[in-house]
Design a protein around this motif. Sequence first.
Motif, short mmCIF file in Angstrom:
data_model
loop_
_atom_site.label_atom_id
_atom_site.label_comp_id
_atom_site.label_asym_id
_atom_site.label_seq_id
_atom_site.Cartn_x
_atom_site.Cartn_y
_atom_site.Cartn_z
N LEU A 63 1.01 -1.39 -0.17
CA LEU A 63 -0.03 0.06 0.06
C LEU A 63 0.86 1.15 -0.16
O LEU A 63 0.54 2.45 -0.57
CB LEU A 63 -0.99 -0.08 1.16
CG LEU A 63 -2.05 -0.94 1.14
CD1 LEU A 63 -2.79 -1.08 2.39
CD2 LEU A 63 -2.95 -0.93 0.02
N LYS A 64 1.96 1.33 0.64
CA LYS A 64 2.60 2.25 0.83
C LYS A 64 3.39 2.61 -0.53
O LYS A 64 3.46 3.74 -1.03
CB LYS A 64 3.90 2.27 1.84
CG LYS A 64 4.69 3.29 2.34
CD LYS A 64 5.42 2.90 3.32
CE LYS A 64 5.72 4.35 4.14
NZ LYS A 64 6.68 3.99 5.22
N ALA A 65 3.75 1.61 -1.29
CA ALA A 65 4.34 1.86 -2.60
C ALA A 65 3.36 2.32 -3.66
O ALA A 65 3.53 3.12 -4.74
CB ALA A 65 4.80 0.33 -3.08
N ARG A 66 1.92 2.29 -3.30
CA ARG A 66 0.76 2.85 -3.87
C ARG A 66 0.58 4.17 -3.47
O ARG A 66 -0.41 4.88 -4.24
CB ARG A 66 -0.45 1.98 -4.08
CG ARG A 66 0.06 0.83 -4.58
CD ARG A 66 -1.49 -0.01 -4.64
NE ARG A 66 -0.99 -1.53 -5.48
CZ ARG A 66 -2.04 -2.21 -6.25
NH1 ARG A 66 -3.14 -1.60 -6.24
NH2 ARG A 66 -1.61 -3.28 -6.76
N GLY A 67 1.26 4.82 -2.36
CA GLY A 67 0.84 6.26 -2.18
C GLY A 67 0.17 6.30 -0.75
O GLY A 67 -0.34 7.44 -0.47
N TYR A 68 -0.20 5.21 -0.30
CA TYR A 68 -1.22 5.31 1.16
C TYR A 68 -0.21 5.33 2.31
O TYR A 68 0.78 4.99 2.46
CB TYR A 68 -2.07 4.10 1.21
CG TYR A 68 -2.86 3.66 0.08
CD1 TYR A 68 -4.20 4.62 -0.12
CD2 TYR A 68 -2.63 3.03 -1.21
CE1 TYR A 68 -4.77 4.51 -1.15
CE2 TYR A 68 -3.36 2.89 -2.19
CZ TYR A 68 -4.65 3.43 -2.14
OH TYR A 68 -5.48 3.41 -3.17
N SER A 69 -0.99 6.14 3.31
CA SER A 69 -0.35 6.18 4.67
C SER A 69 -0.78 5.02 5.41
O SER A 69 -2.08 4.90 5.38
CB SER A 69 -0.71 7.33 5.21
OG SER A 69 -0.41 8.56 4.62
#
Length: 160
Positions: A63-69
């Motif tokens: 998810l972080k790689a997709r821009g999510y916190s």
Amino acid sequence: MSKPPVRVLFVCMGNICRSPAAEIVFRDLVEKAGWKERIKIDSAGTIGYHSGHAPDRRMAATLKARGYSILGSARQVTPQDLEIFDHILAADRENLADLRRMDRHGTHHSKIRLLTDHCQSIDADHVPDPYYGGQDGFERVADLVEDACQGLLEEIEKEL
């Protein structure tokens, strides 16, 4: 008099992969749409084994790689959740059955549904558990959750 916020609960087995992913993605969509004060979001697991733990590191990295916190910690679903939440979304049929068993009188069955019921682009009948697999499984979960959460937001916006 203002309407109370719409309350959404995402549920999987352990609350460390699928349901926190849905909570994280949906929270991001809700904030970007400007509905942060009108839609309250949480996630829980049908078992309490991982209570207090952060999301699975592999799911978090995906998810972080997709821009999510990444935020949140696991907890177990309670009977009170069935009362409090307006939308209770299960990752798979086993989670759905567990939630419906918890609702002994069937009072809340109509608000307990599969998350994938809201998918718009991907044809799926459940969000598979990626825990024992490889990175492809976590990517698949992220794809499904993003699709389903977009559809869910569009449905809930009609209630606001």
